[in-house]
Design a protein around this motif. Structure first.
Motif, short mmCIF file in Angstrom:
data_model
loop_
_atom_site.label_atom_id
_atom_site.label_comp_id
_atom_site.label_asym_id
_atom_site.label_seq_id
_atom_site.Cartn_x
_atom_site.Cartn_y
_atom_site.Cartn_z
N GLY A 30 8.54 -10.70 -10.63
CA GLY A 30 8.38 -10.18 -11.98
C GLY A 30 8.00 -8.71 -11.95
N ASN A 31 7.07 -8.33 -12.82
CA ASN A 31 6.58 -6.95 -12.87
C ASN A 31 5.28 -6.76 -12.09
OD1 ASN A 31 8.67 -6.02 -14.49
ND2 ASN A 31 7.62 -6.60 -16.36
N ALA A 32 4.89 -7.78 -11.36
CA ALA A 32 3.64 -7.68 -10.62
C ALA A 32 3.77 -6.75 -9.43
CB ALA A 32 3.22 -9.06 -10.13
N ALA A 51 3.67 -2.12 -3.33
CA ALA A 51 4.88 -1.76 -4.07
C ALA A 51 4.60 -2.11 -5.53
CB ALA A 51 6.09 -2.52 -3.56
N THR A 52 4.47 -1.10 -6.37
CA THR A 52 4.10 -1.35 -7.75
C THR A 52 5.28 -1.98 -8.51
OG1 THR A 52 4.68 0.91 -8.33
CG2 THR A 52 2.37 0.45 -7.82
N GLY A 53 4.97 -2.50 -9.71
CA GLY A 53 5.93 -3.34 -10.39
C GLY A 53 6.66 -2.71 -11.56
N MET A 54 6.26 -1.51 -11.97
CA MET A 54 6.89 -0.90 -13.14
C MET A 54 7.00 0.59 -12.96
SD MET A 54 4.97 -2.96 -16.23
CE MET A 54 5.88 -2.06 -17.46
N TYR A 97 -0.60 -10.61 5.76
CA TYR A 97 -0.50 -11.42 4.55
C TYR A 97 0.11 -10.60 3.41
CZ TYR A 97 -4.15 -14.20 6.90
OH TYR A 97 -4.89 -14.94 7.79
N CYS A 98 0.78 -11.27 2.50
CA CYS A 98 1.20 -10.60 1.28
C CYS A 98 0.43 -11.19 0.10
CB CYS A 98 2.70 -10.74 1.05
SG CYS A 98 3.27 -12.41 0.77
N ASN A 99 0.47 -10.47 -1.00
CA ASN A 99 -0.25 -10.89 -2.20
C ASN A 99 0.49 -10.39 -3.42
OD1 ASN A 99 -2.41 -10.61 -4.43
ND2 ASN A 99 -3.45 -11.81 -2.86
N ARG A 100 0.53 -11.21 -4.44
CA ARG A 100 1.10 -10.81 -5.73
C ARG A 100 -0.05 -10.46 -6.66
NH1 ARG A 100 4.52 -15.06 -9.15
NH2 ARG A 100 2.41 -15.70 -9.77
N ALA A 101 -0.09 -9.23 -7.11
CA ALA A 101 -1.19 -8.77 -7.94
C ALA A 101 -1.14 -9.39 -9.34
CB ALA A 101 -1.16 -7.25 -8.05
N GLY A 106 -1.36 -2.93 -9.04
CA GLY A 106 -2.01 -3.33 -7.80
C GLY A 106 -3.52 -3.11 -7.81
N SER A 107 -4.10 -2.99 -8.99
CA SER A 107 -5.55 -2.80 -9.07
C SER A 107 -6.31 -4.12 -9.07
CB SER A 107 -5.91 -2.00 -10.33
OG SER A 107 -5.51 -2.71 -11.49
N ARG A 108 -5.60 -5.22 -9.32
CA ARG A 108 -6.24 -6.54 -9.33
C ARG A 108 -5.41 -7.52 -8.52
NH1 ARG A 108 -6.62 -9.04 -14.59
NH2 ARG A 108 -4.68 -7.97 -15.11
N TRP A 109 -5.87 -7.81 -7.31
CA TRP A 109 -5.16 -8.74 -6.45
C TRP A 109 -5.59 -10.18 -6.76
CZ3 TRP A 109 -1.14 -6.63 -4.46
CH2 TRP A 109 -1.16 -5.27 -4.15
N SER A 110 -4.66 -11.10 -6.52
CA SER A 110 -4.94 -12.50 -6.84
C SER A 110 -5.69 -13.17 -5.68
CB SER A 110 -3.64 -13.25 -7.11
OG SER A 110 -2.96 -13.51 -5.89
N ASP A 111 -6.06 -14.41 -5.91
CA ASP A 111 -6.72 -15.21 -4.88
C ASP A 111 -5.71 -16.06 -4.12
OD1 ASP A 111 -9.41 -15.74 -7.19
OD2 ASP A 111 -9.26 -14.27 -5.55
N ASP A 112 -4.42 -15.85 -4.39
CA ASP A 112 -3.38 -16.65 -3.74
C ASP A 112 -2.92 -15.96 -2.47
OD1 ASP A 112 -1.97 -17.14 -7.03
OD2 ASP A 112 -3.52 -18.29 -5.99
#
Length: 123
Positions: A30-32, A51-54, A97-101, A106-112
């Protein structure tokens, strides 16, 4: 909740290259913003690339430790993010590891988190 699967790690020699992949399901990219992190033995997990989303944001951002050697890219059709790693050094040895913000910057990373992929660089 995203499901993340990292792959592409392995053993490389100093100066060598590896390309990591991270497949994202349950919502895709998505745009994450998407990020790569790594954790070396005995150390905390550290952020290395985004890598930013927008549009409107700097498209890619790197930690100083990898700037000029690593390149992050994203394919929103394949729902996959990549990390091209060149000129590898022994200090790059870590689980990656990768993460979807939770946002596009990318200022708020998820816990996944996925299971990670091991990169070992021999001297």
């Amino acid at each position: 909740q995203a499901q993340l699967v990292e792959s592409g790690g392995g053993l490389a020699q100093t100066g060598g290259s590896l390309r990591l992949s991270c497949s994202v399901s349950r919502g895709g990219l998505g745009n994450a913003a998407m990020g790569w992190f790594r954790q070396a033995p005995g150390l905390h997990r550290e952020w290395i690339a985004t890598a930013t989303g927008m549009s409107g944001y700097e498209p890619t951002i790197y930690a100083n430790s990898v700037k000029g050697r690593f390149t992050i890219s994203r394919d929103n059709v394949k729902n996959t993010v990549y990390l091209q790693m060149n000129n590898l050094k022994p200090e790059d040895t870590a689980v990656y590891y990768c993460n979807r913000a939770r946002d596009a910057s990318g200022s708020r990373w998820s816990d996944d988190w996925g299971q990670g992929t091991q990169v070992t660089v021999s001297s």
